[in-house]
Design a protein around this motif. Structure first.
Motif, mmCIF file in Angstrom:
data_model
loop_
_atom_site.group_PDB
_atom_site.id
_atom_site.type_symbol
_atom_site.label_atom_id
_atom_site.label_comp_id
_atom_site.label_asym_id
_atom_site.label_seq_id
_atom_site.Cartn_x
_atom_site.Cartn_y
_atom_site.Cartn_z
ATOM 1 N N VAL A 291 4.090 20.175 4.566
ATOM 2 C CA VAL A 291 3.124 20.941 3.766
ATOM 3 C C VAL A 291 3.700 22.282 3.335
ATOM 4 C CG1 VAL A 291 1.094 19.788 4.716
ATOM 5 C CG2 VAL A 291 1.982 21.843 5.842
ATOM 6 N N SER A 292 4.642 22.821 4.087
ATOM 7 C CA SER A 292 5.242 24.094 3.678
ATOM 8 C C SER A 292 6.123 23.920 2.449
ATOM 9 C CB SER A 292 6.055 24.697 4.821
ATOM 10 O OG SER A 292 7.199 23.913 5.110
ATOM 11 N N GLU A 293 6.656 22.714 2.251
ATOM 12 C CA GLU A 293 7.532 22.439 1.111
ATOM 13 C C GLU A 293 6.791 21.791 -0.062
ATOM 14 O OE1 GLU A 293 10.459 19.977 2.873
ATOM 15 O OE2 GLU A 293 11.331 21.582 4.102
ATOM 16 N N SER A 294 5.488 21.554 0.101
ATOM 17 C CA SER A 294 4.722 20.872 -0.951
ATOM 18 C C SER A 294 4.663 21.704 -2.226
ATOM 19 C CB SER A 294 3.292 20.590 -0.468
ATOM 20 O OG SER A 294 3.294 19.682 0.599
ATOM 21 N N ASP A 295 4.836 21.022 -3.357
ATOM 22 C CA ASP A 295 4.660 21.666 -4.650
ATOM 23 C C ASP A 295 3.165 21.866 -4.882
ATOM 24 O OD1 ASP A 295 5.204 22.667 -7.201
ATOM 25 O OD2 ASP A 295 5.001 20.688 -8.112
ATOM 26 N N ARG A 296 2.770 23.073 -5.287
ATOM 27 C CA ARG A 296 1.344 23.386 -5.446
ATOM 28 C C ARG A 296 1.071 23.838 -6.884
ATOM 29 N NH1 ARG A 296 -1.066 23.510 -0.289
ATOM 30 N NH2 ARG A 296 0.525 23.271 1.323
ATOM 31 N N PRO A 297 0.887 22.871 -7.769
ATOM 32 C CA PRO A 297 0.675 23.206 -9.188
ATOM 33 C C PRO A 297 -0.707 23.793 -9.480
ATOM 34 C CG PRO A 297 0.487 20.836 -8.863
ATOM 35 C CD PRO A 297 0.939 21.406 -7.554
ATOM 36 N N HIS A 298 -1.684 23.580 -8.583
ATOM 37 C CA HIS A 298 -3.049 24.070 -8.834
ATOM 38 C C HIS A 298 -3.255 25.422 -8.147
ATOM 39 C CE1 HIS A 298 -3.600 20.014 -10.180
ATOM 40 N NE2 HIS A 298 -3.529 19.513 -8.956
ATOM 41 N N LEU A 299 -3.805 26.370 -8.871
ATOM 42 C CA LEU A 299 -4.145 27.656 -8.254
ATOM 43 C C LEU A 299 -5.218 27.465 -7.192
ATOM 44 C CD1 LEU A 299 -4.015 30.769 -8.120
ATOM 45 C CD2 LEU A 299 -5.760 30.818 -9.934
ATOM 46 N N PHE A 300 -6.250 26.653 -7.508
ATOM 47 C CA PHE A 300 -7.308 26.403 -6.524
ATOM 48 C C PHE A 300 -7.934 25.046 -6.777
ATOM 49 C CE2 PHE A 300 -9.278 28.331 -10.148
ATOM 50 C CZ PHE A 300 -10.627 28.046 -10.161
ATOM 51 N N SER A 301 -8.733 24.609 -5.810
ATOM 52 C CA SER A 301 -9.406 23.309 -5.925
ATOM 53 C C SER A 301 -10.734 23.371 -5.196
ATOM 54 C CB SER A 301 -8.535 22.190 -5.330
ATOM 55 O OG SER A 301 -8.314 22.396 -3.941
ATOM 56 N N PHE A 302 -11.601 22.438 -5.580
ATOM 57 C CA PHE A 302 -12.870 22.282 -4.868
ATOM 58 C C PHE A 302 -13.169 20.804 -4.708
ATOM 59 C CE2 PHE A 302 -17.590 21.861 -4.795
ATOM 60 C CZ PHE A 302 -17.782 22.436 -3.540
ATOM 61 N N ILE A 303 -13.458 20.404 -3.479
ATOM 62 C CA ILE A 303 -13.856 19.030 -3.163
ATOM 63 C C ILE A 303 -15.240 19.103 -2.528
ATOM 64 C CG2 ILE A 303 -13.316 16.945 -1.852
ATOM 65 C CD1 ILE A 303 -10.397 17.817 -1.866
ATOM 66 N N GLY A 304 -16.233 18.543 -3.185
ATOM 67 C CA GLY A 304 -17.592 18.598 -2.651
ATOM 68 C C GLY A 304 -18.585 18.179 -3.703
ATOM 69 N N GLU A 422 -11.311 32.200 -10.663
ATOM 70 C CA GLU A 422 -9.924 32.133 -11.126
ATOM 71 C C GLU A 422 -9.318 33.525 -11.241
ATOM 72 O OE1 GLU A 422 -7.402 30.893 -15.105
ATOM 73 O OE2 GLU A 422 -9.210 29.735 -14.614
ATOM 74 N N LYS A 423 -10.088 34.480 -11.760
ATOM 75 C CA LYS A 423 -9.585 35.841 -11.933
ATOM 76 C C LYS A 423 -9.288 36.484 -10.580
ATOM 77 C CE LYS A 423 -10.722 40.133 -14.424
ATOM 78 N NZ LYS A 423 -10.576 41.080 -13.301
ATOM 79 N N VAL A 424 -10.185 36.311 -9.613
ATOM 80 C CA VAL A 424 -9.989 36.895 -8.277
ATOM 81 C C VAL A 424 -8.729 36.341 -7.622
ATOM 82 C CG1 VAL A 424 -10.921 37.015 -5.938
ATOM 83 C CG2 VAL A 424 -12.440 37.357 -7.901
ATOM 84 N N LEU A 425 -8.548 35.035 -7.677
ATOM 85 C CA LEU A 425 -7.412 34.407 -7.003
ATOM 86 C C LEU A 425 -6.102 34.673 -7.735
ATOM 87 C CD1 LEU A 425 -9.031 30.990 -5.990
ATOM 88 C CD2 LEU A 425 -8.820 33.084 -4.632
ATOM 89 N N ALA A 426 -6.145 34.733 -9.063
ATOM 90 C CA ALA A 426 -4.929 34.972 -9.837
ATOM 91 C C ALA A 426 -4.399 36.379 -9.628
ATOM 92 C CB ALA A 426 -5.196 34.714 -11.321
ATOM 93 N N GLU A 427 -5.270 37.311 -9.261
ATOM 94 C CA GLU A 427 -4.856 38.697 -9.054
ATOM 95 C C GLU A 427 -4.225 38.933 -7.686
ATOM 96 O OE1 GLU A 427 -8.351 40.982 -9.827
ATOM 97 O OE2 GLU A 427 -8.097 40.916 -12.013
ATOM 98 N N ILE A 428 -4.274 37.952 -6.801
ATOM 99 C CA ILE A 428 -3.630 38.097 -5.486
ATOM 100 C C ILE A 428 -2.120 37.999 -5.691
ATOM 101 C CG2 ILE A 428 -3.346 37.083 -3.185
ATOM 102 C CD1 ILE A 428 -6.207 36.058 -3.409
ATOM 103 N N PRO A 429 -1.355 39.009 -5.271
ATOM 104 C CA PRO A 429 0.103 38.966 -5.458
ATOM 105 C C PRO A 429 0.712 37.722 -4.831
ATOM 106 C CG PRO A 429 -0.607 41.146 -4.741
ATOM 107 C CD PRO A 429 -1.799 40.249 -4.625
ATOM 108 N N LEU A 430 1.696 37.159 -5.497
ATOM 109 C CA LEU A 430 2.315 35.925 -5.038
ATOM 110 C C LEU A 430 2.886 36.070 -3.624
ATOM 111 C CD1 LEU A 430 3.042 33.029 -5.794
ATOM 112 C CD2 LEU A 430 5.191 33.895 -6.766
#
Length: 483
Positions: A291-304, A422-430
């Motif tokens: 999981v540490s090496e997983s490619d993460r193309p999505h900024l966020f997700s929701f399952i529910g 999206e705006k809140v999460l995108a503003e978190i420094p990488l």
């Protein structure tokens, strides 16, 4: 481990046949009895195999499935804790007898597959690239089954002692959650409470109870505390019983997947079980690396899925809308007509392992199993209520929530978010996001329930963490009573 004898109510008994007035009638009864006896014996054997079955450790692909009817109980110097746990041998009506009616333990689903493998559930294929990385340790584990898994783990735990005089903790293996869910539609309150009352009376009769008034005894509940607080909740009756309101139980410590945040001083939150149950540290480390090496193309997700009514759950509609409108969010909606999409481990963990942040909105209650699925997938959880994790799992998560999570304050009674996620999460420094994700991945071992057959685990799992914390809590509580 001692196997308890299964009891069956047969249509005729030896006494009935002795009362027969003729040999012809006796022969007729005997001939009718044979098929019933055969069927009873067949289902008894089937149940034993289902209940006690574990995949062998290790196994070769060419070998046929094996059945392990007993767990080897050992006391070794490898106990990773100061805890010395005695498992009370309760009458079977409080645990294993409940499983004989597994089809009626839940009003919505057949629980028989879920109580197999001592609560791990049925084995499933390797998940999200886990092949060769603990790939044979994945199970379709039900979210409300922690009480069974905890029991199985303690029966084979190196900190278990067989002599109660040597113990400093006493585990009471009552499957209260399975019993409660089977009684939700029971209109008679005395009937709904009967087994809980019997349990309280039983533990108070034990010699070990009188030593400290039950303060060194503990229960594990696979369901939320709200299902056992009918009297003190003072709200609508949703089928709860009064287990946690009983004076004897208030003396005990109660481990539950969701505690009552305001008055549950004797309640302690433990992780919902996820799907991974490794048996070695090598399997755990391999998954963490994956999981540490997983490619993460999505900024966020929701399952529910959406929830009806007011309160915190109502913000789910807004989460679904915002996620659906964002090109940087992966959305999996759990519709009532097709809930299977949210119960496929490969699908759930695959989406989370491809996301940097995972939204964790309250649902039917504050907490959700999805929080621990997200941690297992190395996805930073985003919370909208402090009671989804911060007031629940002190033993498992860092004291500083910002180390491993994001909090978006919705406010009491609000139904709409005042911010764009999206705006809140995108503003978190990488760099900060990467640091949070590394912290989440470090937490995976302590929120995972190891395979109960593991003998040399090599890491501290959710049960190990709880034993240490529980012993410390109990000793502190005893000191206060002596002052």
């Amino acid at each position: 481990m001692m196997l308890r004898k299964l009891r069956y109510a047969l249509p005729w008994t030896a006494a009935d046949k002795a009362k027969s007035s003729s040999k012809h009638h006796k022969d007729q009864t005997t001939s009718k009895l044979k098929p019933a006896l055969f069927l009873s014996s067949f289902f008894a054997l089937w149940f034993l195999l289902l209940y006690f079955r574990f995949d062998p450790l290790p196994t070769r692909p060419s070998q046929p499935p094996a059945f392990n009817l007993t767990l080897t109980i050992t006391e070794t110097p490898s106990c990773p804790s100061r805890a010395a746990v005695y498992v009370h041998p309760l009458p079977a009506k409080f645990n294993s007898d409940l499983l004989l009616r597994c089809r009626s333990l839940n009003m919505y689903i057949d629980m028989c597959p879920h109580v197999s493998n001592r609560g791990l559930g049925l084995p499933i294929p390797s998940v999200a690239g886990a092949s060769g990385e603990g790939g044979d340790r994945w199970f379709a584990t039900h979210q409300f089954i922690a009480e069974m898994i905890f029991h199985a783990r303690l029966e084979n735990h190196p900190c278990r002692v067989r002599d109660p005089a040597r113990a400093n903790l006493f585990y009471v293996p009552f499957y209260a959650g399975l019993h409660a869910s089977s009684m939700f539609r029971e209109r008679s309150l005395p009937s709904r409470d009967a087994l809980a009352v019997e349990l309280a009376e039983h533990v108070q009769s034990l010699p070990t109870w009188r030593r400290r008034g039950g303060r060194d005894h503990f229960l594990v509940l696979g369901r939320t505390a709200w299902d056992f607080l009918r009297l003190s909740n003072q709200g609508p009756d949703f089928g709860a019983n009064s287990l946690l309101d009983l004076p004897a139980v208030r003396n005990m410590s109660v481990l539950t997947v969701e505690r009552q945040p305001w008055t549950g001083s004797n309640q302690h939150g433990i992780p919902y079980p996820s799907y991974f149950h490794p048996a070695t540290s090598a399997e755990m480390l391999a998954w963490q690396n994956h999981v540490s090496e997983s490619d993460r193309p999505h900024l966020f997700s929701f399952i529910g899925g959406p929830r009806k009514g007011s309160g915190m759950a109502a913000i789910r509609d807004d989460l679904i809308r915002q996620c659906g409108e964002s090109a940087r969010c992966e959305l999996v909606v759990c519709e009532p007509a097709s809930p299977a999409a949210c119960h496929k481990p490969g699908r759930v963990l695959g989406v989370m392992a491809a996301s940097r942040f995972c939204l964790q909105a309250p649902g039917d209650s504050f907490t959700r199993r999805s929080t621990f699925d997200a941690v297992l997938a190395g996805c930073v959880p985003v919370f909208f209520s402090p009671h989804t994790a911060y007031t629940q799992y002190h033993w498992y998560f860092p004291a500083d929530p910002s180390e491993y999570s994001v909090f978006i304050d919705v406010g009491e009674g609000e139904k709409r978010l005042a911010v764009e996620i999206e705006k809140v999460l995108a503003e978190i420094p990488l760099e900060k996001a990467d640091r949070m994700r590394r912290r989440v991945i470090e937490l995976i071992p302590k929120i995972t329930y190891a395979h109960p057959n593991a003998t040399e685990l090599g890491f501290r799992d959710a049960v190990d963490v709880s034993l240490d914390a529980l012993l410390e809590h109990m000793e502190s509580k005893l000191e206060k009573t002596q002052v």
